[in-house]
Design a protein around this motif. Structure first.
Motif, PDB file in Angstrom:
ATOM      1  N   ASP A 179       0.827  -1.204   0.000  1.00 53.08           N
ATOM      2  CA  ASP A 179       0.000   0.000   0.000  1.00 53.08           C
ATOM      3  C   ASP A 179       0.866   1.260   0.000  1.00 53.08           C
ATOM      4  N   ILE A 180       2.000   1.206   0.691  1.00 51.69           N
ATOM      5  CA  ILE A 180       2.914   2.350   0.692  1.00 51.69           C
ATOM      6  C   ILE A 180       3.489   2.563  -0.706  1.00 51.69           C
ATOM      7  N   LEU A 181       3.898   1.475  -1.363  1.00 50.60           N
ATOM      8  CA  LEU A 181       4.442   1.594  -2.719  1.00 50.60           C
ATOM      9  C   LEU A 181       3.366   2.089  -3.690  1.00 50.60           C
ATOM     10  N   ALA A 182       2.137   1.631  -3.507  1.00 51.70           N
ATOM     11  CA  ALA A 182       1.039   2.096  -4.359  1.00 51.70           C
ATOM     12  C   ALA A 182       0.781   3.576  -4.138  1.00 51.70           C
ATOM     13  N   ALA A 183       0.851   4.024  -2.888  1.00 49.09           N
ATOM     14  CA  ALA A 183       0.652   5.441  -2.580  1.00 49.09           C
ATOM     15  C   ALA A 183       1.720   6.298  -3.253  1.00 49.09           C
ATOM     16  N   ILE A 184       2.958   5.834  -3.234  1.00 48.41           N
ATOM     17  CA  ILE A 184       4.033   6.582  -3.888  1.00 48.41           C
ATOM     18  C   ILE A 184       3.823   6.610  -5.393  1.00 48.41           C
ATOM     19  N   ALA A 185       3.339   5.508  -5.955  1.00 51.02           N
ATOM     20  CA  ALA A 185       3.106   5.442  -7.400  1.00 51.02           C
ATOM     21  C   ALA A 185       2.044   6.446  -7.838  1.00 51.02           C
ATOM     22  N   VAL A 186       0.920   6.513  -7.120  1.00 50.99           N
ATOM     23  CA  VAL A 186      -0.122   7.461  -7.522  1.00 50.99           C
ATOM     24  C   VAL A 186       0.315   8.896  -7.224  1.00 50.99           C
ATOM     25  N   PHE A 187       1.121   9.067  -6.196  1.00 53.50           N
ATOM     26  CA  PHE A 187       1.686  10.396  -5.896  1.00 53.50           C
ATOM     27  C   PHE A 187       2.544  10.880  -7.062  1.00 53.50           C
ATOM     28  N   ILE A 188       3.366   9.999  -7.596  1.00 48.63           N
ATOM     29  CA  ILE A 188       4.241  10.345  -8.720  1.00 48.63           C
ATOM     30  C   ILE A 188       3.414  10.728  -9.941  1.00 48.63           C
ATOM     31  N   ASN A 189       2.328  10.031 -10.179  1.00 50.47           N
ATOM     32  CA  ASN A 189       1.542  10.262 -11.387  1.00 50.47           C
ATOM     33  C   ASN A 189       0.657  11.500 -11.312  1.00 50.47           C
ATOM     34  N   GLY A 190       0.603  12.149 -10.170  1.00 48.27           N
ATOM     35  CA  GLY A 190      -0.147  13.392 -10.060  1.00 48.27           C
ATOM     36  C   GLY A 190       0.658  14.551 -10.606  1.00 48.27           C
ATOM     37  N   ALA A 191       0.420  14.917 -11.857  1.00 53.00           N
ATOM     38  CA  ALA A 191       1.233  15.953 -12.500  1.00 53.00           C
ATOM     39  C   ALA A 191       1.151  17.287 -11.771  1.00 53.00           C
ATOM     40  N   LYS A 192       0.009  17.568 -11.154  1.00 48.72           N
ATOM     41  CA  LYS A 192      -0.169  18.812 -10.408  1.00 48.72           C
ATOM     42  C   LYS A 192      -0.211  18.550  -8.906  1.00 48.72           C
TER      43      LYS A 192
END
Length: 328
Positions: free
Chosen positions: A96-109
């Motif tokens: 879940d932590i790795l998934a959170a970082i992944a979606v964080f990265i994909n947030g361009a703004k």
């Protein structure tokens, strides 16, 4: 960010195949064991994923059968895969932590805690602290050292919103300090052309003069606008000034790259977070500086960079037990 091969300048980088090397689907499909293996290899890369005791540095720990922890043969201390890192004492699974970082990265703004709480089905408080831990890890990992070459400096104000009165006759000039809330803060940005962006939060833009002296190497050329407080920099650096009432760039002088950073920060405020002022403004500024500096790096590499930064960042003093302190 300058070495992406095959990038077509006619197409926005975020739309190109080179920008998309991270698959959120693959991250979410990881088993917990696979996620732990991935995190372990990133955290202990120098030993090819073999655990190292964070207490004494011992390299011969063994697994405990009863729990997912290791025990050091040298000092007998027990430690987990996240012990000694910014995610110490975690409650979430590593996946879940790795998934959170992944979606964080994909947030361009940027990426909001409310959105993360919905996407991962976790409590808002958990998402809030998790994302701020990621921002803190990024801030710690930012390359240090003086800026050099051509360095653009500028400031912008955030926070302290004063709602205008309904009727025109009751409205006041919100630009005057007497009509403000006192919560307005300045983000001072120093941006090295084709290099790093360094940010600081101050009470006024004029305080940026001392920051420029502290963070810019002697002999560098400073680019600034016509604000009078930047006049003092002429005693320390070759300086080029640009009057934005006449032009945005003239005779090689401009602050367009600093303005580009502020544009990204504004878009994050307006489009994602809606409020980034206050005691956490420095964290959002550091995050957006990192996003701006590595905007032409593919998201897979960005993901690895942030996971590696989180894996080596020490336990957070600010965010450990944050909500317990707030409740008290």
């Amino acid at each position: 960010m300058k070495h992406i091969i095959g990038y077509d300048m006619s197409q926005h980088f975020l739309l190109s195949p080179a920008a998309k090397t991270l698959s959120l689907v693959k991250v979410m499909r990881m088993s917990d064991a696979q996620a732990r293996e991935a995190f372990r290899k990133i955290r202990w890369a120098e030993t090819d994923g073999s655990p190292v005791c964070p207490q004494c540095g011992g390299r011969e720990p063994y697994d405990l059968k009863t729990r997912q922890v290791y025990k050091c043969r040298a000092c007998s201390k027990q430690f987990s895969i996240t012990s000694g890192t910014i995610f110490a004492s975690r409650k979430l699974a590593v996946r879940d932590i790795l998934a959170a970082i992944a979606v964080f990265i994909n947030g361009a703004k940027g990426y909001s805690a409310l959105q993360l709480s919905r996407d991962l089905s976790v409590d808002y408080k958990t998402a809030f602290v998790l994302l701020h831990k990621v921002r803190e890890a990024i801030e710690i990992a930012r390359e240090s050292g003086a800026l050099s070459g051509d360095v653009e400096v500028d400031g912008a104000y955030f926070g302290g919103y004063v709602k205008p009165a309904n009727e025109r006759k009751d409205r006041k000039d919100r630009r005057k300090s007497i009509n403000q809330t006192g919560k307005r803060q300045s983000v001072v940005a120093m941006r090295e052309r084709n290099g790093r962006t360094v940010t600081h939060v101050t009470r006024s833009e004029a305080e940026g003069v001392a920051l420029v002296k502290a963070h810019v190497a002697h002999g560098s050329t400073v680019h600034a606008d016509e604000a009078s407080h930047w006049d003092k920099l002429a005693a320390y650096f070759p300086i080029k000034r640009i009057n934005h009432q006449l032009a945005y760039s003239m005779d090689g002088a401009c602050t367009n790259q600093a303005e580009s950073f502020f544009s990204r920060l504004r878009r994050a405020e307006i489009g994602t977070h809606h409020r980034i002022a206050g005691r956490y403004l420095h964290a959002y500024a550091a995050e957006m500086a990192w996003r701006e500096d590595f905007r032409r790096v593919d998201n897979g590499t960005q993901y690895t960079m942030v996971v590696a930064a989180a894996a080596v960042a020490p336990q957070s003093r600010q965010w450990k037990g944050y909500w317990q302190r707030k409740a008290a």
